[in-house]
Design an enzyme around this catalytic site. Structure first.
Site: not given
Length: 352
Positions: A35, A128, A256, A304
């Site tokens: 999956k 679930r 940053y 990024m």
């Protein structure tokens, strides 16, 4: 145009892992879980590399149909089952097997006259999907009496804590599932309980089918034996090029926010990869990158498109390749530095 990040699939490693896990699970058949684009490895290519598996498990009907259209003829189990009568029709058309976890799904099967193999899921503690265990005396006989099913239903459940060091919670689930199965031995119903962690740690869960995911890709579950870690090979290698080498002075701030402060003169490599490629933004300074034959620590925040690696004392030039994870650097190790799990990292680079 492709970004510099490169994701490589080692199909030989997939085959090795499949063979190893089949040896571990003995007489049980192996359902390879593919999956989420085979955990980021590529759905069709991975399935073809795992031809020795006894079947494949996917999350939804769409993934299963994609495998059929690619020529995959193995048993394919849809773990979420069908969402409506139309999807049931697709499952019947393409010869799929469906997990059934709510009564409406049984009704769709009955209304269509069967034609699809059903796996009955009972919620023994994951909370679930699944029928309450106490409902088995109504659900199972009702499905056994249905006309048109190609084979008897398979009983299944899912373990919530197989990755934990303490297996007490699993033992309660195992007991509950075994109790359900005990009522249908005379019917010869097959059973499935084990995921990757249980396959490697809890042989009593193997039953007739094991459903193995993360271990197939060479990322051993937490707390598994070292011999299993040695027997499994990473199937994905994630690399990116060094695009610059910089020298910094003591006290210089990198990246940053200026969070990272050089404690001494430092040489750094700027690598062309970042969270825009699926590399985790929350990777902390010190997270290892394999570069110039050794682990080198990240320095500062992940951007990024770039990340900075401390290469002090190493001879590195622009154009060299950094391994973000792979055969030299297990993805599980990187995940531990990022306060996450290997599953998330592998799936995040599905489109790299």
């Amino acid at each position: 145009m492709a970004r510099p990040l490169v994701k490589s699939l080692d199909t030989a490693a997939l085959a090795v892992n499949c063979d190893y896990l089949q040896g571990v699970c003995g007489k049980a058949r192996l359902m390879a879980v593919v999956k989420a684009d085979a955990y980021g490895h590529g759905l069709v290519e991975t399935a073809r590399a795992l031809g020795a598996a006894d079947g494949f498990a996917v999350a939804c009907v769409g993934e299963a149909v994609a495998l059929r259209l690619a020529g995959v003829s193995h048993k394919i189990l849809v773990l979420q089952g069908c969402r409506d009568a139309h999807e049931y029709g697709l499952a019947r058309e393409h010869g799929l097997a469906l997990v059934v976890h709510r009564e409406r799904q049984i009704a769709w099967s009955r209304d269509a006259g069967g034609g699809v193999e059903l796996w009955l899921k009972f919620d023994t503690g994951m909370h679930r999907l699944g029928f309450p265990p106490a409902s088995h005396s109504r659900i199972v006989p009702g499905v056994l009496d249905m006309k048109g099913l190609p084979s008897p239903p398979v009983l299944m459940s899912h373990l919530a804590c197989a990755d934990d060091a303490d297996a007490d919670a699993d033992r309660g689930q195992i007991k509950a599932f075994d109790e359900i199965c005990s009522h249908y031995r005379r019917h010869g119903l097959l059973a499935s309980l084990a995921n990757s962690a249980a396959t490697l740690r809890l042989p009593e869960t193997h039953k007739d089918w094991v459903r193995v995911g993360i271990a197939l890709y060479g990322a051993p579950p937490l707390h598994c034996d070292e011999r299993h870690r040695a027997g499994l090979k990473p199937a994905m290698r994630l690399t990116a090029p060094v695009i610059a080498v910089r020298d910094f002075d003591r006290g210089d701030r990198i990246g940053y926010g200026g969070d990272y402060v050089c404690r001494k003169p430092m040489r750094a490599a700027i690598v062309a990869a970042g969270y825009g490629d699926g590399y985790p933004r929350h990777a902390e300074s010190g997270t290892p990158v394999w570069l110039a034959g050794a682990r080198r620590p990240l320095a500062g925040r992940v951007s990024m498109d770039m990340l900075t690696v401390d290469i002090s004392g190493a001879d590195v030039e622009a154009g060299e390749v950094a391994e973000l994870w792979g055969p030299n650097l297990p993805v599980t190790e990187v995940a531990a530095h990022c306060s996450t799990i290997a599953y998330e990292l592998l799936c995040s680079v599905a489109r790299a």
